[in-house]
Design an enzyme around this catalytic site. Structure first.
Site, PDB file in Angstrom:
ATOM      1  N   ASP A  15      -2.578   1.254   7.553  1.00 53.71           N
ATOM      2  CA  ASP A  15      -1.877   0.971   6.307  1.00 53.71           C
ATOM      3  C   ASP A  15      -1.550  -0.512   6.136  1.00 53.71           C
ATOM      4  O   ASP A  15      -1.621  -1.052   5.033  1.00 53.71           O
ATOM      5  CB  ASP A  15      -0.593   1.813   6.223  1.00 53.71           C
ATOM      6  CG  ASP A  15      -0.907   3.303   6.192  1.00 53.71           C
ATOM      7  OD1 ASP A  15      -2.011   3.649   5.730  1.00 53.71           O
ATOM      8  OD2 ASP A  15      -0.070   4.105   6.642  1.00 53.71           O
ATOM      9  N   ASP A  36       0.867  -1.173   0.000  1.00 57.59           N
ATOM     10  CA  ASP A  36       0.000   0.000   0.000  1.00 57.59           C
ATOM     11  C   ASP A  36       0.905   1.224   0.000  1.00 57.59           C
ATOM     12  O   ASP A  36       1.821   1.315   0.813  1.00 57.59           O
ATOM     13  CB  ASP A  36      -0.884  -0.023   1.257  1.00 57.59           C
ATOM     14  CG  ASP A  36      -1.768   1.211   1.364  1.00 57.59           C
ATOM     15  OD1 ASP A  36      -2.525   1.468   0.426  1.00 57.59           O
ATOM     16  OD2 ASP A  36      -1.685   1.911   2.395  1.00 57.59           O
ATOM     17  N   GLU A  40      -2.199  -1.829  -5.725  1.00 57.07           N
ATOM     18  CA  GLU A  40      -3.474  -1.253  -6.108  1.00 57.07           C
ATOM     19  C   GLU A  40      -3.190  -0.226  -7.190  1.00 57.07           C
ATOM     20  O   GLU A  40      -2.286   0.600  -7.018  1.00 57.07           O
ATOM     21  CB  GLU A  40      -4.069  -0.577  -4.876  1.00 57.07           C
ATOM     22  CG  GLU A  40      -5.495  -0.150  -5.004  1.00 57.07           C
ATOM     23  CD  GLU A  40      -5.994   0.469  -3.690  1.00 57.07           C
ATOM     24  OE1 GLU A  40      -7.173   0.387  -3.429  1.00 57.07           O
ATOM     25  OE2 GLU A  40      -5.169   1.021  -2.946  1.00 57.07           O
TER      26      GLU A  40
END
Ligand SMILES: [Zn+2]
Length: 367
Positions: A333, A167, A251
């Site tokens: 996170d 992330d 992502e």
């Protein structure tokens, strides 16, 4: 002469882009690379200084434009832009007929001649396109594409244990699903402070003055230093991640959201994430690893990675939270990174691994 090549190639690129746009707007006609190259002799008559440069370099400019359009149509990337002489890095290409001499440390470029260079490394294989570039601080580079004839390795099998989720964020540069956090490098923060000071100095100087030119040069050097520090950090980090894992889940970045933000620190991070992901992409390919990219889904940090509960009350300032359903305490996170990994492995359904097994069964990509 090098600079003349750069100006000429940029000129041809922009001229061709204009031609393409006009031909389409007026006659719904699509000009191909071939059509554009055919216009070059006439263009040279109109602008004689173009005839002084390597015509293959000019054709490369047309080819690059063609590639930009292909990317625009196929990958829905942005519409090709006109190139500005103010871009921090300017370049032109030499597709063939150049010679490299390792012993004498020289390169011979058509129409330009022999130039003394410093080799970063020696290479074997078939030399393809050479790209000559110059930075805003006046440093010249040539990068040579070499086909070493070695096939790219087949992707290695990966399991849930050998997959990592990443992330990216503003607080830390990146957070891994195994709990590790990568901070933004400190040297980068210091340079950003310095950048602000130098930018202010430029804006205080009188336009067109010598002092302003000097200040601009200093600013360019600082920009270059930041880019170097950032690239060094990104190369080391991406290499480590690719070496230590068989698959990497990320992502996809929210490009539209990024363009809205004009803060300096933010824009630097944006650039970093983009290049970090593309480094991951090509390093994965080079070492037979797999990059799993999941679409952006809003609540990656709001879903409990253990039980799937959606915490709709979670705000941006909440760095930690406890799941009311299963009582797991989450770091925001790390939880997001774990979700990214989880969703990426679920997406592997596409290659025929059934739901419950997917996280434990190895996935063979060679099939
Ligand atoms: Zn939970």
């Amino acid at each position: 002469m090098l600079m003349q090549h750069i100006h000429a190639c940029r000129f041809v690129y922009n001229h061709s882009l204009e031609q393409k746009i006009r031909a389409y707007e007026q006659h719904k006609q699509k000009l191909s690379c071939f059509d554009l190259n055919k216009q070059l002799p006439a263009l040279k008559k109109e602008y004689p200084w173009l005839a002084e440069v390597n015509s293959q370099s000019l054709q490369s400019a047309n080819k690059n434009l063609d590639n930009a359009f292909t990317r625009f149509f196929r990958e829905k990337k942005g519409f090709p832009k006109f190139k500005s002489r103010k871009n921090p890095v300017q370049s032109f290409q030499v597709p063939q007929h150049y010679r490299v001499d390792f012993d004498r440390e020289r390169i011979r470029l058509p129409k330009i001649g022999e130039i003394k260079i410093v080799f970063h490394r020696h290479f074997d294989g078939k030399m393809k396109t050479a790209t000559v570039s110059v930075t805003s601080t006046g440093k010249w580079f040539v990068s040579i594409l070499v086909d070493d004839g070695k096939p790219t390795p087949n992707p290695v099998r990966f399991t849930s244990d050998t997959t990592i989720g990443i992330d990216v964020g503003l607080t830390d540069f990146a957070t891994f699903s195994d709990g590790e956090k990568i901070a933004n490098p400190r040297c980068l923060k210091n340079s950003l402070q310095r950048l602000k000071v130098l930018q202010r100095r430029v804006s205080r100087k009188v336009k067109g003055s010598k002092n302003r030119k000097k200040a601009i040069k200093k600013l360019a050097r600082c920009h270059e230093k930041i880019a170097n520090q950032r690239n060094d950090f990104l190369h080391k980090l991406s290499f480590r991640v690719v070496s230590e894992n068989q698959a990497i889940a990320v992502e996809s970045l929210n490009i539209v959201g990024m363009q809205k933000n004009h803060r300096l620190a933010q824009s630097i991070s944006d650039v970093s994430w983009g290049s970090f992901f593309s480094m991951l992409e090509y390093k994965c390919e080079r070492y037979g690893k797999t990059l799993l990219e999941i679409g952006q889904f809003e609540p990656s940090s709001k879903i409990c990675s253990r039980c799937g509960y959606i915490n709709r009350n979670l705000t941006l300032s909440d760095r930690e939270w406890t799941c009311p359903d299963c009582d797991t305490h989450h770091d925001r996170d790390i939880n997001a990174a774990m979700n990214i990994k989880k969703f990426a492995l679920q997406d592997q359904n596409l290659i025929g691994i059934s739901g419950a097994e997917r996280a434990v069964e190895p996935v063979d990509l060679s099939q």
